[in-house]
Write a protein that holds these residues in place. Sequence first.
Motif, mmCIF file in Angstrom:
data_model
loop_
_atom_site.group_PDB
_atom_site.id
_atom_site.type_symbol
_atom_site.label_atom_id
_atom_site.label_comp_id
_atom_site.label_asym_id
_atom_site.label_seq_id
_atom_site.Cartn_x
_atom_site.Cartn_y
_atom_site.Cartn_z
ATOM 1 N N SER A 1 -15.758 125.269 85.642
ATOM 2 C CA SER A 1 -15.815 125.325 87.107
ATOM 3 C C SER A 1 -14.939 124.279 87.788
ATOM 4 N N LEU A 2 -14.318 123.376 87.027
ATOM 5 C CA LEU A 2 -13.463 122.357 87.640
ATOM 6 C C LEU A 2 -12.152 123.003 88.106
ATOM 7 N N PRO A 3 -11.707 122.710 89.326
ATOM 8 C CA PRO A 3 -10.473 123.331 89.844
ATOM 9 C C PRO A 3 -9.210 122.669 89.279
ATOM 10 N N THR B 1 -9.723 113.295 77.117
ATOM 11 C CA THR B 1 -10.345 114.178 78.112
ATOM 12 C C THR B 1 -10.096 113.666 79.523
ATOM 13 N N GLU B 2 -10.223 112.359 79.712
ATOM 14 C CA GLU B 2 -9.953 111.790 81.030
ATOM 15 C C GLU B 2 -8.499 112.017 81.448
ATOM 16 N N ARG B 3 -7.589 111.860 80.507
ATOM 17 C CA ARG B 3 -6.174 112.088 80.818
ATOM 18 C C ARG B 3 -5.914 113.550 81.203
ATOM 19 N N TYR B 4 -6.514 114.500 80.507
ATOM 20 C CA TYR B 4 -6.358 115.918 80.848
ATOM 21 C C TYR B 4 -6.890 116.212 82.245
ATOM 22 N N LEU B 5 -8.043 115.628 82.552
ATOM 23 C CA LEU B 5 -8.630 115.881 83.874
ATOM 24 C C LEU B 5 -7.757 115.318 84.989
ATOM 25 N N GLN B 6 -7.208 114.119 84.766
ATOM 26 C CA GLN B 6 -6.345 113.531 85.794
ATOM 27 C C GLN B 6 -4.994 114.253 85.902
ATOM 28 N N GLN B 7 -4.514 114.828 84.812
ATOM 29 C CA GLN B 7 -3.181 115.438 84.802
ATOM 30 C C GLN B 7 -3.196 116.886 85.291
ATOM 31 N N PHE B 8 -4.196 117.655 84.894
ATOM 32 C CA PHE B 8 -4.174 119.083 85.172
ATOM 33 C C PHE B 8 -5.209 119.537 86.196
ATOM 34 N N PHE B 9 -6.171 118.714 86.516
ATOM 35 C CA PHE B 9 -7.232 119.141 87.424
ATOM 36 C C PHE B 9 -7.131 118.368 88.741
ATOM 37 N N ASP B 10 -7.751 118.952 89.749
ATOM 38 C CA ASP B 10 -7.739 118.354 91.077
ATOM 39 C C ASP B 10 -8.732 117.196 91.112
ATOM 40 N N ALA B 11 -8.212 115.963 91.052
ATOM 41 C CA ALA B 11 -9.074 114.785 91.020
ATOM 42 C C ALA B 11 -9.778 114.544 92.335
ATOM 43 N N ARG B 12 -9.296 115.216 93.427
ATOM 44 C CA ARG B 12 -9.956 115.023 94.716
ATOM 45 C C ARG B 12 -11.244 115.832 94.812
ATOM 46 N N PRO C 1 -14.988 116.776 94.137
ATOM 47 C CA PRO C 1 -16.135 115.913 93.773
ATOM 48 C C PRO C 1 -16.566 116.086 92.327
ATOM 49 N N ALA C 2 -16.572 117.326 91.812
ATOM 50 C CA ALA C 2 -17.023 117.551 90.437
ATOM 51 C C ALA C 2 -16.078 116.886 89.445
ATOM 52 N N THR C 3 -14.735 117.003 89.715
ATOM 53 C CA THR C 3 -13.759 116.395 88.816
ATOM 54 C C THR C 3 -13.855 114.874 88.876
ATOM 55 N N ASP C 4 -13.981 114.343 90.074
ATOM 56 C CA ASP C 4 -14.094 112.888 90.235
ATOM 57 C C ASP C 4 -15.342 112.352 89.542
ATOM 58 N N ASN C 5 -16.455 113.064 89.642
ATOM 59 C CA ASN C 5 -17.687 112.633 88.977
ATOM 60 C C ASN C 5 -17.536 112.686 87.461
ATOM 61 N N ALA C 6 -16.880 113.724 86.941
ATOM 62 C CA ALA C 6 -16.671 113.826 85.496
ATOM 63 C C ALA C 6 -15.804 112.685 84.988
ATOM 64 N N ILE C 7 -14.769 112.314 85.737
ATOM 65 C CA ILE C 7 -13.901 111.204 85.321
ATOM 66 C C ILE C 7 -14.676 109.893 85.313
ATOM 67 N N LYS C 8 -15.532 109.672 86.320
ATOM 68 C CA LYS C 8 -16.335 108.446 86.373
ATOM 69 C C LYS C 8 -17.303 108.365 85.188
ATOM 70 N N VAL C 9 -17.933 109.491 84.839
ATOM 71 C CA VAL C 9 -18.859 109.512 83.705
ATOM 72 C C VAL C 9 -18.121 109.219 82.401
ATOM 73 N N LEU C 10 -16.911 109.783 82.257
ATOM 74 C CA LEU C 10 -16.126 109.534 81.040
ATOM 75 C C LEU C 10 -15.756 108.060 80.923
ATOM 76 N N ARG C 11 -15.422 107.428 82.023
ATOM 77 C CA ARG C 11 -15.093 106.003 81.989
ATOM 78 C C ARG C 11 -16.314 105.156 81.627
#
Length: 346
Positions: free
Chosen positions: A199-201, A290-301, A303-313
Amino acid sequence: MNQDNPNTFSAALNATPRRIVPQPALILAIVAILASAGAWLYQQNAMESLKLELSRELASNNQLQQALRQSSLESSQTQQKIISRLDIQENKQAEAGARQEALNHMYDNLSRGETLHSLAEVEQMLSFASQQLQIAGDINSALTALNNIDVQLAQLNRPELINVRQALTKDINTLKGTPYLDVIGITAKLNSIIDSIDSLPLIVDAGHNNAPTRYQANTQHNSAQRFGAEIWHELKQLIQIRRIDQPDLVLLSPEQGFFLRENIKLRLLNARAALLLRNESAFRSDLKATERYLQQFFDARAPATDNAIKVLRQLQMQPLAITMPDLSASLTAVRAARTTAERAKP
């Protein structure tokens, strides 16, 4: 000579009697005789009284002896009855002792069987707790299992289980001093990210799903102007201009997007496996990828993507190199107690 005696006797009869003067010796003799006679009479009376008293004492003694014989006979009969009762009581006591010994034997057999069954169950529980502790690192579950085992052994109250309880106490204290690693919580967070990947854009899809803005007509314009403005608004909704810093992402096809998401899921699954194996380097490597893929290919703006990146960190900061105890002391004590109970005579 025969002739002289008659004359002398006659002369004596014819002679004038003389007055006899009592002599003191004679008086004393008479007194002595009277005293002797009185003493003899007194002695006779005393002897009679003594004989009478002795006869009375003898009669009393005879009666007493008869009473003593009767009492002795009754005592002997009573003693015989008591001895007979004691024999009966001894027989009953011996029978009760035999029954008690049989009951003790049965109780020992039952207790021994219960102890063996409990020790086998405890050994199985300890083995399972040790395996789960090494695999999942769940210290709380292991502590709960050890405390339940200690309560179960305390209810048995067997002296041969003292060493087992001491070993359990030692392992419990060791677990309490071990740093806690929430494997279940970390796994739940990884599973949550895996479920949200679909569901991440993506960046190429950012803005495609934005709701169209509603046209608001200007009341100062005439009908022709309002119509032209509405046509222009609809044309702007059809055409969107976006800036992409990575032009290659525009060429990302839907099929490639599917494989990208599946690759991220595989990375997270590898991280979950590394968590169970306590492989800290592989765990952090997969999370960083995984964090690099999310930042490179997904819309970090988003909320779901931003929350996933924070949890990974946050998960990357979690240490995994924690040595878990193996509960070997408790297992060794339980197996030794079980072996001793099996070799004991029934």
